[in-house]
Design a protein around this motif. Structure first.
Motif, PDB file in Angstrom:
ATOM      1  N   PRO A   1      22.420 -27.924  -5.060  1.00 45.83           N
ATOM      2  CA  PRO A   1      21.321 -27.075  -4.563  1.00 45.83           C
ATOM      3  C   PRO A   1      20.535 -26.365  -5.666  1.00 45.83           C
ATOM      4  CG  PRO A   1      23.413 -26.486  -3.521  1.00 45.83           C
ATOM      5  CD  PRO A   1      23.719 -27.443  -4.602  1.00 45.83           C
ATOM      6  N   GLN A   2      21.117 -26.256  -6.860  1.00 46.97           N
ATOM      7  CA  GLN A   2      20.439 -25.515  -7.931  1.00 46.97           C
ATOM      8  C   GLN A   2      19.536 -26.390  -8.786  1.00 46.97           C
ATOM      9  OE1 GLN A   2      23.454 -23.417 -10.123  1.00 46.97           O
ATOM     10  NE2 GLN A   2      24.079 -22.249  -8.340  1.00 46.97           N
ATOM     11  N   ASP A   3      19.721 -27.696  -8.752  1.00 49.67           N
ATOM     12  CA  ASP A   3      18.907 -28.622  -9.545  1.00 49.67           C
ATOM     13  C   ASP A   3      17.957 -29.359  -8.604  1.00 49.67           C
ATOM     14  OD1 ASP A   3      17.844 -30.686 -11.054  1.00 49.67           O
ATOM     15  OD2 ASP A   3      19.720 -31.126 -12.095  1.00 49.67           O
TER      16      ASP A   3
ATOM     17  N   GLU B   1      25.830 -23.671  -1.487  1.00 48.68           N
ATOM     18  CA  GLU B   1      26.795 -24.752  -1.605  1.00 48.68           C
ATOM     19  C   GLU B   1      26.429 -25.857  -0.630  1.00 48.68           C
ATOM     20  OE1 GLU B   1      31.575 -25.555  -0.945  1.00 48.68           O
ATOM     21  OE2 GLU B   1      30.757 -23.571  -0.612  1.00 48.68           O
ATOM     22  N   VAL B   2      26.613 -27.105  -1.050  1.00 40.27           N
ATOM     23  CA  VAL B   2      26.408 -28.261  -0.192  1.00 40.27           C
ATOM     24  C   VAL B   2      27.747 -28.569   0.464  1.00 40.27           C
ATOM     25  CG1 VAL B   2      25.953 -30.735  -0.195  1.00 40.27           C
ATOM     26  CG2 VAL B   2      24.568 -29.227  -1.579  1.00 40.27           C
ATOM     27  N   ASN B   3      27.728 -28.818   1.758  1.00 43.25           N
ATOM     28  CA  ASN B   3      28.958 -29.154   2.460  1.00 43.25           C
ATOM     29  C   ASN B   3      28.697 -30.387   3.311  1.00 43.25           C
ATOM     30  OD1 ASN B   3      31.499 -29.167   3.510  1.00 43.25           O
ATOM     31  ND2 ASN B   3      31.213 -27.339   4.776  1.00 43.25           N
ATOM     32  N   LEU B   4      29.234 -31.515   2.877  1.00 46.38           N
ATOM     33  CA  LEU B   4      29.019 -32.792   3.557  1.00 46.38           C
ATOM     34  C   LEU B   4      30.264 -33.144   4.344  1.00 46.38           C
ATOM     35  CD1 LEU B   4      27.207 -35.314   3.909  1.00 46.38           C
ATOM     36  CD2 LEU B   4      28.277 -36.234   1.868  1.00 46.38           C
ATOM     37  N   GLN B   5      30.126 -33.339   5.635  1.00 46.43           N
ATOM     38  CA  GLN B   5      31.251 -33.701   6.493  1.00 46.43           C
ATOM     39  C   GLN B   5      31.028 -35.109   7.031  1.00 46.43           C
ATOM     40  OE1 GLN B   5      33.946 -31.740   6.965  1.00 46.43           O
ATOM     41  NE2 GLN B   5      33.016 -30.223   5.618  1.00 46.43           N
ATOM     42  N   ILE B   6      32.002 -35.981   6.804  1.00 45.70           N
ATOM     43  CA  ILE B   6      31.949 -37.354   7.298  1.00 45.70           C
ATOM     44  C   ILE B   6      33.125 -37.540   8.245  1.00 45.70           C
ATOM     45  CG2 ILE B   6      32.004 -39.799   6.649  1.00 45.70           C
ATOM     46  CD1 ILE B   6      29.573 -38.322   5.570  1.00 45.70           C
TER      47      ILE B   6
END
Length: 156
Positions: free
Chosen positions: A89-91, A5-10
């Motif tokens: 993440p899968q592509d 999983e991608v987890n982007l924190q801003i």
């Protein structure tokens, strides 16, 4: 096997530094696709999904505002917000786009949040030149990694 999983924190203070137009321009420049085009091809869907995800993370716009910007329904935004962190993440192509777009947006946030007295040698053209360089690099990588027609027919 666990799904990545991608987890982007801003940081909250950095929200609204980047506009929906900035994100759209960056996605168009990196992907070469117009997200507003009514096209259900995989590349267009992925570009829109990235836009929805990044717009939601980098701005304080709600899903209706994000959908209105692209001319889509808010339900489409909600769907992609649920699935994009797992799809990216899968592509491999989408992962490359995501990496370059977030790098550009992070630099944009940093350059816009600096005081004018601190800017010194930071020039927006440097950022655009870097994006163009990275885009050329991505395109060359995609050319080298795309299978040839012979590879797709098999060895038989």
């Amino acid at each position: 096997m666990k799904v990545k999983e991608v987890n982007l924190q801003i940081a909250v203070a950095n929200k609204n530094v980047v506009t929906l137009q900035d994100i759209e321009a960056c996605i168009i420049r990196i992907t070469g696709l117009d997200m507003k085009e009514r096209n259900r091809g995989r590349a267009h869907v992925n570009a829109r999904a990235l836009f929805y995800y990044l717009a939601y993370k980098y701005t304080s716009c709600n899903v209706s505002e994000i959908a209105r910007h692209v001319g889509m329904n808010h339900a489409s935004v909600i769907h992609h917000l649920k699935h994009a962190p797992y799809t990216i993440p899968q592509d491999p192509e989408m992962q490359v786009w995501y990496d370059y777009i977030t790098a550009y947006l992070n630099e944009l946030v940093h350059s816009k949040s600096l005081d004018p007295s601190e800017m010194g040698g930071v020039d927006t053209m440097n950022v655009l030149e870097k994006v163009e360089y990275l885009l050329e690099k991505v395109q060359s990588c995609l050319l080298y990694t795309s299978p040839s027609p012979r590879d797709q027919r098999g060895s038989g």
